[in-house]
Design a protein around this motif. Structure first.
Motif, PDB file in Angstrom:
ATOM      1  N   ALA A 142      21.869  67.753 155.770  1.00 19.40           N
ATOM      2  CA  ALA A 142      22.724  66.574 155.855  1.00 19.40           C
ATOM      3  C   ALA A 142      21.825  65.243 156.330  1.00 19.40           C
ATOM      4  O   ALA A 142      22.551  64.092 156.110  1.00 19.40           O
ATOM      5  CB  ALA A 142      23.797  66.651 156.234  1.00 19.40           C
TER       6      ALA A 142
ATOM      7  N   ARG B  68      42.329  71.783 162.717  1.00 21.11           N
ATOM      8  CA  ARG B  68      41.429  71.758 161.358  1.00 21.11           C
ATOM      9  C   ARG B  68      43.243  71.722 160.554  1.00 21.11           C
ATOM     10  O   ARG B  68      43.014  71.115 159.414  1.00 21.11           O
ATOM     11  CB  ARG B  68      41.115  72.385 160.886  1.00 21.11           C
ATOM     12  CG  ARG B  68      39.652  73.260 161.598  1.00 21.11           C
ATOM     13  CD  ARG B  68      38.614  74.471 161.462  1.00 21.11           C
ATOM     14  NE  ARG B  68      37.957  74.568 159.896  1.00 21.11           N
ATOM     15  CZ  ARG B  68      37.521  74.565 159.678  1.00 21.11           C
ATOM     16  NH1 ARG B  68      36.451  73.466 160.697  1.00 21.11           N
ATOM     17  NH2 ARG B  68      37.308  74.529 158.541  1.00 21.11           N
TER      18      ARG B  68
ATOM     19  N   VAL C  27      29.501  65.257 159.879  1.00 15.68           N
ATOM     20  CA  VAL C  27      28.474  66.567 159.511  1.00 15.68           C
ATOM     21  C   VAL C  27      29.314  67.745 160.441  1.00 15.68           C
ATOM     22  O   VAL C  27      29.996  69.318 160.318  1.00 15.68           O
ATOM     23  CB  VAL C  27      26.596  66.600 159.877  1.00 15.68           C
ATOM     24  CG1 VAL C  27      26.489  68.444 159.982  1.00 15.68           C
ATOM     25  CG2 VAL C  27      26.525  66.374 159.154  1.00 15.68           C
TER      26      VAL C  27
ATOM     27  N   ARG D 245      30.266  75.094 165.447  1.00 18.44           N
ATOM     28  CA  ARG D 245      30.515  73.327 166.711  1.00 18.44           C
ATOM     29  C   ARG D 245      29.925  74.098 167.734  1.00 18.44           C
ATOM     30  O   ARG D 245      28.969  73.484 168.288  1.00 18.44           O
ATOM     31  CB  ARG D 245      31.702  73.069 166.350  1.00 18.44           C
ATOM     32  CG  ARG D 245      31.697  71.310 166.710  1.00 18.44           C
ATOM     33  CD  ARG D 245      32.256  70.319 165.928  1.00 18.44           C
ATOM     34  NE  ARG D 245      32.949  69.407 166.558  1.00 18.44           N
ATOM     35  CZ  ARG D 245      33.093  68.101 165.744  1.00 18.44           C
ATOM     36  NH1 ARG D 245      33.697  68.365 164.633  1.00 18.44           N
ATOM     37  NH2 ARG D 245      33.204  66.896 166.036  1.00 18.44           N
TER      38      ARG D 245
ATOM     39  N   ARG E  64      22.928  73.282 157.925  1.00 18.80           N
ATOM     40  CA  ARG E  64      23.826  72.416 158.008  1.00 18.80           C
ATOM     41  C   ARG E  64      23.444  70.628 157.686  1.00 18.80           C
ATOM     42  O   ARG E  64      23.624  69.500 157.200  1.00 18.80           O
ATOM     43  CB  ARG E  64      25.203  72.261 158.510  1.00 18.80           C
ATOM     44  CG  ARG E  64      26.495  73.154 157.678  1.00 18.80           C
ATOM     45  CD  ARG E  64      27.395  73.667 158.411  1.00 18.80           C
ATOM     46  NE  ARG E  64      28.562  74.629 158.169  1.00 18.80           N
ATOM     47  CZ  ARG E  64      29.452  75.326 157.413  1.00 18.80           C
ATOM     48  NH1 ARG E  64      30.152  73.797 156.308  1.00 18.80           N
ATOM     49  NH2 ARG E  64      29.820  76.735 156.793  1.00 18.80           N
TER      50      ARG E  64
ATOM     51  N   GLU F 263      32.409  67.700 161.302  1.00 15.17           N
ATOM     52  CA  GLU F 263      32.990  68.050 161.242  1.00 15.17           C
ATOM     53  C   GLU F 263      33.568  70.263 160.012  1.00 15.17           C
ATOM     54  O   GLU F 263      34.340  70.141 159.475  1.00 15.17           O
ATOM     55  CB  GLU F 263      34.578  66.976 160.027  1.00 15.17           C
ATOM     56  CG  GLU F 263      34.594  66.141 161.334  1.00 15.17           C
ATOM     57  CD  GLU F 263      35.120  66.538 162.046  1.00 15.17           C
ATOM     58  OE1 GLU F 263      36.436  67.321 161.805  1.00 15.17           O
ATOM     59  OE2 GLU F 263      34.922  66.263 163.562  1.00 15.17           O
ATOM     60  N   SER F 264      32.071  69.622 159.235  1.00 16.58           N
ATOM     61  CA  SER F 264      32.081  70.935 158.269  1.00 16.58           C
ATOM     62  C   SER F 264      32.170  71.852 158.361  1.00 16.58           C
ATOM     63  O   SER F 264      31.917  72.858 158.145  1.00 16.58           O
ATOM     64  CB  SER F 264      31.226  70.130 157.202  1.00 16.58           C
ATOM     65  OG  SER F 264      30.062  70.606 158.002  1.00 16.58           O
ATOM     66  N   MET F 265      31.452  72.057 159.602  1.00 15.04           N
ATOM     67  CA  MET F 265      31.459  73.239 160.669  1.00 15.04           C
ATOM     68  C   MET F 265      32.518  74.461 160.879  1.00 15.04           C
ATOM     69  O   MET F 265      33.999  73.410 161.882  1.00 15.04           O
ATOM     70  CB  MET F 265      30.679  73.172 161.904  1.00 15.04           C
ATOM     71  CG  MET F 265      29.488  72.641 161.753  1.00 15.04           C
ATOM     72  SD  MET F 265      28.686  72.535 162.739  1.00 15.04           S
ATOM     73  CE  MET F 265      26.627  71.477 162.830  1.00 15.04           C
ATOM     74  N   THR F 266      32.856  75.827 160.801  1.00 18.85           N
ATOM     75  CA  THR F 266      34.365  76.102 161.741  1.00 18.85           C
ATOM     76  C   THR F 266      33.835  75.837 163.056  1.00 18.85           C
ATOM     77  O   THR F 266      33.131  75.725 163.798  1.00 18.85           O
ATOM     78  CB  THR F 266      33.701  78.160 161.718  1.00 18.85           C
ATOM     79  OG1 THR F 266      32.884  78.033 162.588  1.00 18.85           O
ATOM     80  CG2 THR F 266      33.258  78.547 160.152  1.00 18.85           C
TER      81      THR F 266
ATOM     82  N   SER G  88      41.496  60.597 154.617  1.00 18.86           N
ATOM     83  CA  SER G  88      40.369  61.066 154.838  1.00 18.86           C
ATOM     84  C   SER G  88      40.277  60.588 156.395  1.00 18.86           C
ATOM     85  O   SER G  88      40.664  59.358 157.308  1.00 18.86           O
ATOM     86  CB  SER G  88      39.143  59.729 154.615  1.00 18.86           C
ATOM     87  OG  SER G  88      38.785  60.930 153.316  1.00 18.86           O
TER      88      SER G  88
END
Length: 317
Positions: free
Chosen positions: A188, A85, A138, A147, A184, A140-143, A94
């Protein structure tokens, strides 16, 4: 645990082939947790290094080598996610997950970039809905903890009591982490289109792109479509997502005009119909698509050459 392996029947140290046989499971776990084949391989290597760092007596005392390896791999990946991260905050443009070819096209590339023989089937990532690009993005948006808890429970069916030992939290806390992650994913998700319909839409998109037909591309794209490209600062590409059907279509035509020798190939990307762009036989872009209501809603174009090593000339031609 679903991957538990019994030690030797005579109580001796587990057979080497039994322990090495866990590699495919660990690689599948690592890729889903990290979104990178290279990082997954590093995690598996570190896991085995820790196993062989044990004394023979310590290895004999392990009741289930498979469970031990999975626990260690989960912890290694959790640590790697934390540092990843930080690295991705400094990433140029990106960051997208590393695209995977279909198993029949899979090839192995050594760390120095040279092509080698086709990879051992036991080392291949199993392609299913948990590795499609939309799902991985998706994740990648998690802690990191979300994950790990979600992947281990919802994908690999591990009980929360065992996940707690990996994450270092209570089973109840791990359940909450998985629940948060699941929300999440559901938020999505788009309705799944039949595979044949997805392949046909990607084919039409390819044909419109080759023909430089901007209106045909606009018609195939959702008006609010988004295209995200990942060059990693190693090749030229847009650094921010391109939004809107017409802007995306114009950008694609611009790319085609700049690279007249570009060849587009229909290929499976992370288990879904996608496109591979080659220049002089070398894969320069791998594009994954998300579709809804007969239109393209999202395009993920991976151009970072470090993420395209499995896509050799032979494997993508």
């Amino acid at each position: 645990m679903s991957t538990s392996i019994e030690p030797g029947l005579d109580g001796s140290e587990p057979d080497l082939s039994v322990v090495v046989g866990e590699r495919r499971h660990l690689l599948n776990l690592g890729y889903r947790l990290l979104g990178s084949l290279a990082e997954a391989e590093d995690a598996v290597q570190e896991t085995y290094a820790r196993w062989y760092a044990l004394s023979p007596r310590q290895r004999e005392a392990v009741e289930s080598p498979g469970a031990w390896l999975t626990t260690v791999a989960g912890r290694v990946c959790l640590d790697m996610l934390g540092s990843a991260r930080v690295r991705r905050e400094r990433y140029v443009g990106s960051w997208l997950p590393e695209p995977l070819p279909d198993r029949v096209e899979w090839s192995s590339v050594r760390a120095d970039g040279d092509r080698s023989e086709p990879v051992d089937p036991a080392d291949r990532i199993t392609l299913d809905e948990s590795v499609n690009m939309a799902f991985l993005v998706v994740l990648e948006s998690m802690t990191p903890a979300e994950r790990v808890a979600f992947i281990l429970h919802d994908v690999f069916r591990y009980p929360f009591a065992e996940i707690a030992d990996i994450v270092g939290r209570s089973p109840a806390a791990c359940r909450q982490l998985a629940t948060s992650a699941r929300r999440r994913v559901r938020a999505a998700q788009t309705p799944a289109a039949p595979v044949a319909g997805r392949a046909a839409l990607v084919r039409h998109f390819k044909e419109a792109w080759e023909a430089r037909n901007i209106q045909a591309l606009v018609d195939l794209l959702d008006p609010e479509a988004t295209m995200t490209a990942d060059g990693g600062g190693l090749v030229g590409t847009v650094l921010r997502p391109v939004e809107g059907s017409r802007l995306i279509a114009q950008y694609l035509i611009h790319i085609a005009d700049k690279a007249p020798g570009l060849t587009l190939l229909e290929r499976t990307v992370n288990g879904q119909p996608g496109l591979v762009a080659q220049n002089a036989g070398v894969t320069v872009t791998v594009a994954a698509f998300d579709l809804a209501d007969g239109r393209v809603t999202r395009i993920w174009a991976v151009r970072n050459p470090e993420k395209l090593r499995p896509w050799t000339e032979d494997g993508a031609s």
